[in-house]
Motif scaffolding. Structure first.
Motif, PDB file in Angstrom:
ATOM      1  N   ILE A  28       0.836  -1.206   0.000  1.00 31.77           N
ATOM      2  CA  ILE A  28       0.000   0.000   0.000  1.00 31.77           C
ATOM      3  C   ILE A  28       0.871   1.256   0.000  1.00 31.77           C
ATOM      4  O   ILE A  28       0.635   2.199  -0.761  1.00 31.77           O
ATOM      5  CB  ILE A  28      -0.944  -0.019   1.223  1.00 31.77           C
ATOM      6  N   ILE A  29       1.904   1.242   0.844  1.00 30.33           N
ATOM      7  CA  ILE A  29       2.742   2.443   0.963  1.00 30.33           C
ATOM      8  C   ILE A  29       3.484   2.709  -0.342  1.00 30.33           C
ATOM      9  O   ILE A  29       3.509   3.843  -0.830  1.00 30.33           O
ATOM     10  CB  ILE A  29       3.731   2.300   2.141  1.00 30.33           C
ATOM     11  N   VAL A  30       4.061   1.676  -0.934  1.00 31.13           N
ATOM     12  CA  VAL A  30       4.816   1.879  -2.174  1.00 31.13           C
ATOM     13  C   VAL A  30       3.901   2.470  -3.250  1.00 31.13           C
ATOM     14  O   VAL A  30       4.259   3.440  -3.926  1.00 31.13           O
ATOM     15  CB  VAL A  30       5.456   0.562  -2.665  1.00 31.13           C
ATOM     16  N   VAL A  31       2.704   1.902  -3.379  1.00 29.81           N
ATOM     17  CA  VAL A  31       1.779   2.406  -4.392  1.00 29.81           C
ATOM     18  C   VAL A  31       1.412   3.864  -4.103  1.00 29.81           C
ATOM     19  O   VAL A  31       1.346   4.695  -5.004  1.00 29.81           O
ATOM     20  CB  VAL A  31       0.517   1.514  -4.453  1.00 29.81           C
ATOM     21  N   ALA A  49      -0.802   3.824 -13.484  1.00 30.23           N
ATOM     22  CA  ALA A  49      -1.323   2.955 -12.424  1.00 30.23           C
ATOM     23  C   ALA A  49      -0.978   1.471 -12.580  1.00 30.23           C
ATOM     24  O   ALA A  49      -0.474   0.861 -11.634  1.00 30.23           O
ATOM     25  CB  ALA A  49      -2.830   3.147 -12.310  1.00 30.23           C
ATOM     26  N   PRO A  50      -1.236   0.877 -13.771  1.00 34.19           N
ATOM     27  CA  PRO A  50      -0.991  -0.574 -13.855  1.00 34.19           C
ATOM     28  C   PRO A  50       0.453  -0.934 -13.539  1.00 34.19           C
ATOM     29  O   PRO A  50       0.711  -1.853 -12.761  1.00 34.19           O
ATOM     30  CB  PRO A  50      -1.317  -0.906 -15.319  1.00 34.19           C
ATOM     31  N   GLY A  51       1.366  -0.157 -14.108  1.00 33.69           N
ATOM     32  CA  GLY A  51       2.769  -0.437 -13.871  1.00 33.69           C
ATOM     33  C   GLY A  51       3.145  -0.263 -12.418  1.00 33.69           C
ATOM     34  O   GLY A  51       3.850  -1.093 -11.844  1.00 33.69           O
ATOM     35  N   VAL A  52       2.656   0.811 -11.820  1.00 38.24           N
ATOM     36  CA  VAL A  52       3.002   1.090 -10.426  1.00 38.24           C
ATOM     37  C   VAL A  52       2.497  -0.024  -9.517  1.00 38.24           C
ATOM     38  O   VAL A  52       3.246  -0.564  -8.688  1.00 38.24           O
ATOM     39  CB  VAL A  52       2.393   2.446  -9.999  1.00 38.24           C
ATOM     40  N   VAL A  53       1.229  -0.399  -9.678  1.00 41.05           N
ATOM     41  CA  VAL A  53       0.660  -1.435  -8.819  1.00 41.05           C
ATOM     42  C   VAL A  53       1.409  -2.748  -9.022  1.00 41.05           C
ATOM     43  O   VAL A  53       1.744  -3.455  -8.066  1.00 41.05           O
ATOM     44  CB  VAL A  53      -0.845  -1.617  -9.104  1.00 41.05           C
ATOM     45  N   TRP A  54       1.724  -3.048 -10.271  1.00 41.16           N
ATOM     46  CA  TRP A  54       2.401  -4.315 -10.532  1.00 41.16           C
ATOM     47  C   TRP A  54       3.824  -4.343  -9.998  1.00 41.16           C
ATOM     48  O   TRP A  54       4.255  -5.341  -9.429  1.00 41.16           O
ATOM     49  CB  TRP A  54       2.364  -4.639 -12.024  1.00 41.16           C
ATOM     50  N   VAL A  55       4.553  -3.236 -10.165  1.00 44.02           N
ATOM     51  CA  VAL A  55       5.916  -3.211  -9.618  1.00 44.02           C
ATOM     52  C   VAL A  55       5.863  -3.344  -8.101  1.00 44.02           C
ATOM     53  O   VAL A  55       6.641  -4.096  -7.496  1.00 44.02           O
ATOM     54  CB  VAL A  55       6.651  -1.924 -10.041  1.00 44.02           C
ATOM     55  N   LEU A  58       5.303  -6.910  -7.221  1.00 41.26           N
ATOM     56  CA  LEU A  58       6.540  -7.669  -7.391  1.00 41.26           C
ATOM     57  C   LEU A  58       7.431  -7.523  -6.160  1.00 41.26           C
ATOM     58  O   LEU A  58       7.934  -8.504  -5.613  1.00 41.26           O
ATOM     59  CB  LEU A  58       7.305  -7.109  -8.596  1.00 41.26           C
ATOM     60  N   LEU A  59       7.595  -6.267  -5.725  1.00 41.70           N
ATOM     61  CA  LEU A  59       8.478  -6.014  -4.592  1.00 41.70           C
ATOM     62  C   LEU A  59       7.907  -6.615  -3.317  1.00 41.70           C
ATOM     63  O   LEU A  59       8.630  -7.211  -2.520  1.00 41.70           O
ATOM     64  CB  LEU A  59       8.693  -4.505  -4.414  1.00 41.70           C
ATOM     65  N   ALA A  60       6.590  -6.465  -3.134  1.00 38.02           N
ATOM     66  CA  ALA A  60       5.974  -6.979  -1.907  1.00 38.02           C
ATOM     67  C   ALA A  60       6.094  -8.491  -1.838  1.00 38.02           C
ATOM     68  O   ALA A  60       6.415  -9.055  -0.789  1.00 38.02           O
ATOM     69  CB  ALA A  60       4.508  -6.560  -1.844  1.00 38.02           C
ATOM     70  N   SER A  61       5.870  -9.150  -2.965  1.00 33.41           N
ATOM     71  CA  SER A  61       5.940 -10.603  -2.967  1.00 33.41           C
ATOM     72  C   SER A  61       7.373 -11.061  -2.708  1.00 33.41           C
ATOM     73  O   SER A  61       7.619 -12.049  -2.016  1.00 33.41           O
ATOM     74  CB  SER A  61       5.418 -11.119  -4.303  1.00 33.41           C
ATOM     75  N   MET A  62       8.322 -10.282  -3.236  1.00 35.03           N
ATOM     76  CA  MET A  62       9.722 -10.642  -3.077  1.00 35.03           C
ATOM     77  C   MET A  62      10.212 -10.464  -1.641  1.00 35.03           C
ATOM     78  O   MET A  62      11.039 -11.213  -1.150  1.00 35.03           O
ATOM     79  CB  MET A  62      10.535  -9.753  -3.989  1.00 35.03           C
ATOM     80  N   LEU A  63       9.634  -9.438  -0.996  1.00 26.52           N
ATOM     81  CA  LEU A  63      10.039  -9.093   0.364  1.00 26.52           C
ATOM     82  C   LEU A  63       9.923 -10.278   1.316  1.00 26.52           C
ATOM     83  O   LEU A  63      10.739 -10.456   2.213  1.00 26.52           O
ATOM     84  CB  LEU A  63       9.131  -7.950   0.835  1.00 26.52           C
ATOM     85  N   PRO A 112      -8.094  -3.266  -5.979  1.00 25.05           N
ATOM     86  CA  PRO A 112      -9.108  -2.350  -6.519  1.00 25.05           C
ATOM     87  C   PRO A 112      -9.175  -1.034  -5.753  1.00 25.05           C
ATOM     88  O   PRO A 112      -9.349   0.037  -6.344  1.00 25.05           O
ATOM     89  CB  PRO A 112     -10.410  -3.137  -6.363  1.00 25.05           C
ATOM     90  N   ILE A 113      -8.974  -1.116  -4.430  1.00 24.24           N
ATOM     91  CA  ILE A 113      -9.028   0.106  -3.626  1.00 24.24           C
ATOM     92  C   ILE A 113      -7.876   1.024  -3.995  1.00 24.24           C
ATOM     93  O   ILE A 113      -8.030   2.239  -4.152  1.00 24.24           O
ATOM     94  CB  ILE A 113      -8.987  -0.249  -2.125  1.00 24.24           C
ATOM     95  N   LEU A 114      -6.688   0.417  -4.193  1.00 25.30           N
ATOM     96  CA  LEU A 114      -5.541   1.229  -4.583  1.00 25.30           C
ATOM     97  C   LEU A 114      -5.758   1.809  -5.975  1.00 25.30           C
ATOM     98  O   LEU A 114      -5.294   2.913  -6.276  1.00 25.30           O
ATOM     99  CB  LEU A 114      -4.269   0.385  -4.556  1.00 25.30           C
TER     100      LEU A 114
END
Lengths: 219, 204, 246
Positions: A28-31, A49-55, A58-63, A112-114
């Motif tokens: 949430i914070i990164v977005v 938006a699509p790129g930002v949410v997806w990146v 990626l980072l959140a899942s990697m964390l 969706p909220i983001l």
């Protein structure tokens, strides 16, 4: 058996809810940081938006990847899993799916909220959630390979990102591409079917590579 | 049943041991002795297939354990020097999950009964992280009570245990051997376990 | 006249064989580089559209080819090492990685230099350039993973798994990136259509490519020899070798 692994990991995640929430809030914070970085111009935000949410996904899942095997490795339960009469591939698959349920599913639900922050239209919001639904399990499956390879190494967390992020690129391209296609008035079905194909491919291949990597790392 | 020939272990560039030979039949106990760093744990990890020997082979019922893989795991129980319990789960959950992973799921009452035998009643629903070292070890060892495997490979099973627990474990091992089971173990404690034959292997 | 290839699969005999081959490959590489560069700069005619700037393709294209070939070859050796547990193959894989990364970097660098006059920017998100960048990341990942692991055998095997995962992914990545951006020049050299370039340019480029191959082989042999010495430093043959040379 396979269900036992999932059940166990979910139970552990429930006992340690803070880990799940950390990943979610990181996302949430990164977005939310992006509009602050590039300015509130709504058309630009919508196209980003699509790129930002997806990146961010990626980072959140990697964390949380590093934790996937390392806590089991440190307390000896990984050894026990490897000595299980069940195929290691199934156990690995169970762990990757549990990782997805704990880190991927919350992202899908919150996305969706983001999306509202970026003024995405309803159909785009829907496609964003669907693309994450198809794409985040791929991230967990590919990530498991990286987590298994870096098991017990110093600096494993940073190293895992170096190994895994390049492999995430196709998912990023088609995940974000799906949303862009819908926003541009084109159908997203081609993108989504490709994401589905990646999911099937990684379901077949990734557990196999992860099991091999675990055997190498624990030897 | 278990036959080990010309086993060699290499750690980094150093050879820890070489030309280790032994065989183990039903009801026999093998005690592995040796100073720290002599490769006892490495040997045990090789026996259960977690580590690959640099040379030599390990055969179970005539077949190399490399080719048996998952079938072999049905016949062994390995307790390493790590307890293999999750800190955030309680003793019952830990026991049930580790048994399920080992291929024989048990119900809650069976788990309760074995924990009772291990003297852990009253603590079975606490997360394991609040238990003492010795109590955690007891949770780990409770697995032996519900295991249906033939070959037990135990790395320092008695460490951190008090006198009563040591006697308890001795009893469990003797019962297992009497039923025709086999045990390979390392220990620094001086205990005398009754077996059809007790073999000793000295590493240095 | 059968050659006993297995003889050379032991590090000790490979070491001496490599020692004999290195000067040959190095000299051939040097000669070909001189000839290739001469053709590139003085013989090949000036291009109609791209004027003199196009001459960078004489190094850019071979470098890009090498970067991809070397990754495949590296993964191949790593896979052999993983499957047959042969130490030498894994050492060769480890030795290839830095050369591959160097060529990838060279391809990126020269691509940027070419891009400035052609596209008016040092960097454009062209499909090939982007794939090349990702390939560079894959090389870096491979080297970083191997560097982080102390036990050489584990490093070999873990690297092999990563390289193989990379090989499966490269076509997917390439296809994705291409789809993502179709702004790129058509293939300059392809096996199916007849080359659009003057044949002297093609000759220059091929000579440069062979020179790069020779250079790579020489470098990999040198690096493999170093790795062999490092890993086998406690063996009898290395200490005998040490005595001979001092």
């Amino acid at each position: 058996m396979f269900l036992w692994v999932i059940q166990r990991d979910l139970l552990l995640a429930m006992r340690q809810r803070s880990d799940v929430l950390t990943t979610l809030f990181f996302f949430i914070i990164v977005v939310s940081l992006f509009p602050l970085g590039v300015g509130p111009e709504i058309n630009m935000l919508r196209s980003m938006a699509p790129g930002v949410v997806w990146v961010a996904a990626l980072l959140a899942s990697m964390l949380s990847l590093e934790r996937m095997f390392s806590s089991d490795y440190l307390d000896g339960t990984l050894e026990q899993m490897m000595l299980s009469p069940q195929p290691l591939i199934l156990l690995v698959l169970g762990k990757a799916l549990a990782h997805w349920m704990v880190t991927g599913v919350p992202l899908v639900l919150i996305s969706p909220i983001l999306g509202f922050q970026f003024d995405l239209q309803t159909d785009a919001l829907l496609v964003l959630a669907v693309s994450l639904l198809l794409g985040t399990p791929v991230l967990s499956l590919i990530g498991a390979i990286g987590a298994a390879l870096t098991l017990g190494l110093r600096g494993g967390g940073v190293l895992v990102s170096l190994l895994v992020l390049p492999l995430y690129i196709p998912v990023l391209i088609f995940g974000a591409g799906a949303v862009e296609a819908v926003s541009a008035g084109l159908g997203a079905s081609a993108h989504l079917s490709l994401l589905g194909a990646f999911l099937l491919l990684s379901l077949v291949l990734a557990p196999w590579a992860t099991a091999a990597a675990l055997r190498i790392s624990t030897e | 049943m278990l036959k080990v020939s010309n086993l060699e272990c290499v750690r980094g560039e150093r050879s820890l041991f070489k030309d280790v030979n032994f065989s183990l039949e039903a009801g026999e106990l093998l005690q592995v002795n040796g100073p720290n760093g002599s490769g006892k744990t490495s040997l045990l990890r090789m026996l259960c297939g977690l580590a690959r020997p640099a040379h030599g082979e390990i055969r179970w019922l005539g077949d190399n354990i490399r080719s048996l893989d998952e079938d072999y795991y049905n016949s062994i129980t390995y307790l390493g020097h790590l307890n293999g319990v999750k800190d955030n789960l309680n003793a019952i959950e830990n026991l049930r999950i580790s048994s399920a992973l080992a291929g024989n799921g048990i119900d809650e009452s069976t788990a309760y009964a074995s924990l009772q035998k291990m003297g852990l009643i009253g603590r079975e629903i606490l997360p394991v992280k609040v238990l003492s070292q010795g109590q955690r070890r007891r949770v780990t060892l409770a697995r032996l009570l519900v295991s249906d495997t033939v070959l037990w490979i135990l790395d320092e099973p008695l460490v951190a245990l008090d006198t009563s627990a040591v006697l308890l474990v001795k009893g469990i091992l003797e019962q297992h051997l009497e039923k025709g089971g086999m045990v390979v173990m390392t220990t620094h404690q001086d205990i005398n376990i009754a077996a059809i034959e007790t073999k000793r292997l000295q590493l240095n | 006249m059968a050659i006993n290839w297995f003889k050379y699969s032991s590090p000790a005999s490979f070491y001496s064989l490599a020692g004999k081959l290195i000067p040959i490959f190095s000299i051939v590489a040097l000669i070909l580089f001189v000839v290739g560069l001469y053709i590139s700069f003085f013989v090949a005619p000036t291009d109609f559209q791209q004027s003199e700037a196009y001459r960078i393709i004489f190094i850019h294209v071979p470098a890009a080819w090498m970067s991809m070939f070397l990754y495949l070859i590296m993964a191949g050796w790593a896979a052999i090492g993983l499957a047959f547990n042969t130490r030498l193959s894994s050492m060769i894989a480890t030795a290839i990685a830095p050369t591959g990364a160097m060529f990838t970097f060279l391809a990126l660098w020269t691509g940027a230099l070419w891009g400035k006059p052609m596209w008016g920017a040092w960097w454009v998100w062209d499909a090939r350039l982007t794939s090349e960048l990702i390939l560079f990341f894959l090389y870096i990942g491979f080297m970083a993973l191997q560097a982080a692991i102390d036990d050489p055998r584990r490093a070999d095997k873990a690297g092999a798994v990563l390289a193989l995962v990379g090989v499966v992914n490269i076509p997917i990545i390439y296809f994705s990136v291409k789809w993502w951006n179709t702004l790129h020049q058509g293939a300059t050299v392809s096996l199916t259509e007849s080359p659009k370039m003057a044949s002297i340019m093609l000759t220059g480029m091929l000579i440069m490519s062979i020179a790069c191959w020779m250079y790579s082989i020489a470098m990999v042999l040198i690096r493999t020899r170093t790795i062999i010495l490092e890993r086998e430093r406690h063996t009898v043959w290395v200490s005998e070798l040490h005595k001979e040379t001092t």
